[in-house]
Design an enzyme around this catalytic site. Structure first.
Site, PDB file in Angstrom:
ATOM      1  CG  ASP A   2      -0.938   0.176   8.449  1.00  0.00           C
ATOM      2  OD1 ASP A   2      -1.768   1.036   8.811  1.00  0.00           O
ATOM      3  OD2 ASP A   2       0.213   0.456   8.068  1.00  0.00           O
ATOM      4  CE  LYS A  33       0.858   1.666   4.268  1.00  0.00           C
ATOM      5  NZ  LYS A  33       1.443   2.999   4.529  1.00  0.00           N
TER       6      LYS A  33
END
Length: 290
Positions: free
Chosen positions: A137, A9
Site C-alpha cells: 500500500d 485511506k
C-alpha cells in the site's frame, strides 16, 4: 525540521484476482484518502535513527528496526549516503490494525520527509519503487487521493475525485491482521466458496460521471466475507450508519473499520453520536475525502 502528514485511506472497492507464486495477492481496488492523519516530524541528529511518540496514540507500536518508519528512513539515508542520524517524532491518530493503511501511510510520509530533509532529490516515482518493497500500500500512500490500485498495489491510476460527501469512520474495539485476513480469504476460496466480485470498473465509470451513488451502490470488499463473520459489530455498525442516512456503508481493507458515506454533514454527525452511544466503536471520526 520537516513535518509531514500521513493520511488514512479507505477502500471504496476491494477485489482479489489471484495470487502470485511469491504469495502476494493480485488486487483490484479503489483507494480514497481521508482527512484523518498522523503527523511525523523529522530532524537531523548525530547518529542513529530514533523514533518517539507524541500524544496518546500508538502506545502499542514497536518503534525499533522492525517498524516501517525505521526501514523507510534507513532506505533514504543509504540512498543519500547520509552518515549522521535522524530523529523522528510520530503523533499517532490513525487507528492501528484497522484496514486504514496507517503503517503504510507513516512509511510513505517518512520516505517523503527524509528525502526532503536530506535533499536526496528522489522523485515520486523513485520513492514509490522503494516503497513497494516495504509494503504493497505504500506507493498509493505516496500518491494519495482517489486511485485505482492493481497488481500487488504498485500499479496505480489516478481517478476522478470522489463527489463531495461526508464520511463517518468507526473502528471497533477489535483489531485485524492483514495477513490473517488474506489467509482467510485463500482458505474460503480453496474450500470452494463463491465470493462475489465487486464492480470496480463500474465505480471507475461512475467517478468519471461525478456520480456518488453510482460509486456507493457498487461498494464491495471481498475481505468482508472473511472478517465480518468473526466480528458481528461490523454488520451492526453498517446497519447503524445506513439507518442514520448513509447512502451506503462498508468495511475498509482487511477491517474491522467501517465507514459510511453521507450527503449531509448533519446526518453524519447525528449518526456518529448514535454510534458513540452504542459503545460499538472505540475510535470515531466524521471527516471528508482529501
Amino acid at each position: 525540521m520537516i513535518e509531514k502528514k500521513a493520511y488514512a485511506k479507505v477502500n471504496l472497492g476491494l477485489d482479489i484476482l489471484g495470487r502470485r507464486d511469491d504469495g502476494y495477492h493480485l488486487v483490484k481496488m479503489i483507494m480514497q484518502s481521508l482527512d484523518i492523519y498522523d503527523t511525523l516530524t523529522f530532524d537531523v541528529q548525530e547518529s542513529g535513527i530514533d523514533i518517539s511518540l507524541a500524544g496518546k496514540g500508538g502506545r502499542s507500536l514497536s518503534l525499533g528496526e522492525d517498524n516501517l518508519i525505521y526501514k523507510a528512513a534507513r532506505c533514504i539515508m543509504e540512498k543519500a549516503g547520509f552518515s549522521k542520524g535522524i530523529r523522528i517524532v510520530l503523533d499517532k491518530n490513525i487507528p492501528i490494525a484497522a484496514g486504514m493503511a496507517g503503517g503504510s501511510s507513516d512509511c510513505a510520509a517518512t520516505l517523503k520527509g527524509v528525502n526532503e530533509l536530506l535533499s536526496a532529490g528522489l522523485t515520486e516515482e523513485e520513492l514509490m519503487k522503494i516503497g513497494v518493497r516495504l509494503g504493497a500500500d505504500v506507493p498509493y500512500c505516496i500518491m494519495g487521493g482517489t486511485a485505482l490500485s492493481e497488481g500487488i498495489g504498485e500499479e496505480l491510476t489516478r481517478l476522478s475525485s470522489l463527489p463531495e460527501c461526508v464520511f463517518v469512520v468507526a473502528k471497533p474495539l477489535c483489531s485485524v491482521s492483514t495477513a490473517e485476513a488474506y489467509g482467510g480469504y485463500d482458505r474460503l476460496t480453496e474450500s470452494g466458496e463463491i465470493i462475489p466480485h465487486p464492480d470496480i470498473d463500474g465505480q471507475v465509470e461512475a467517478l468519471k460521471k461525478n456520480d456518488l451513488e453510482g460509486v456507493t451502490s457498487r461498494f464491495g470488499n471481498v475481505l468482508e466475507y472473511v472478517t465480518a463473520p468473526l466480528h458481528p459489530e461490523i454488520a451492526e455498525l453498517e446497519k447503524l450508519m445506513k439507518d442514520g442516512g448513509a447512502v451506503n456503508a462498508m468495511m475498509s481493507g482487511s477491517g474491522p473499520t467501517v465507514f459510511g458515506v453521507f450527503k449531509e454533514r448533519a446526518l453524519a454527525e447525528k449518526t456518529a453520536e448514535t454510534i458513540r452511544e452504542s459503545g460499538l466503536a472505540d475510535q470515531l471520526f466524521v471527516t471528508t475525502a482529501v
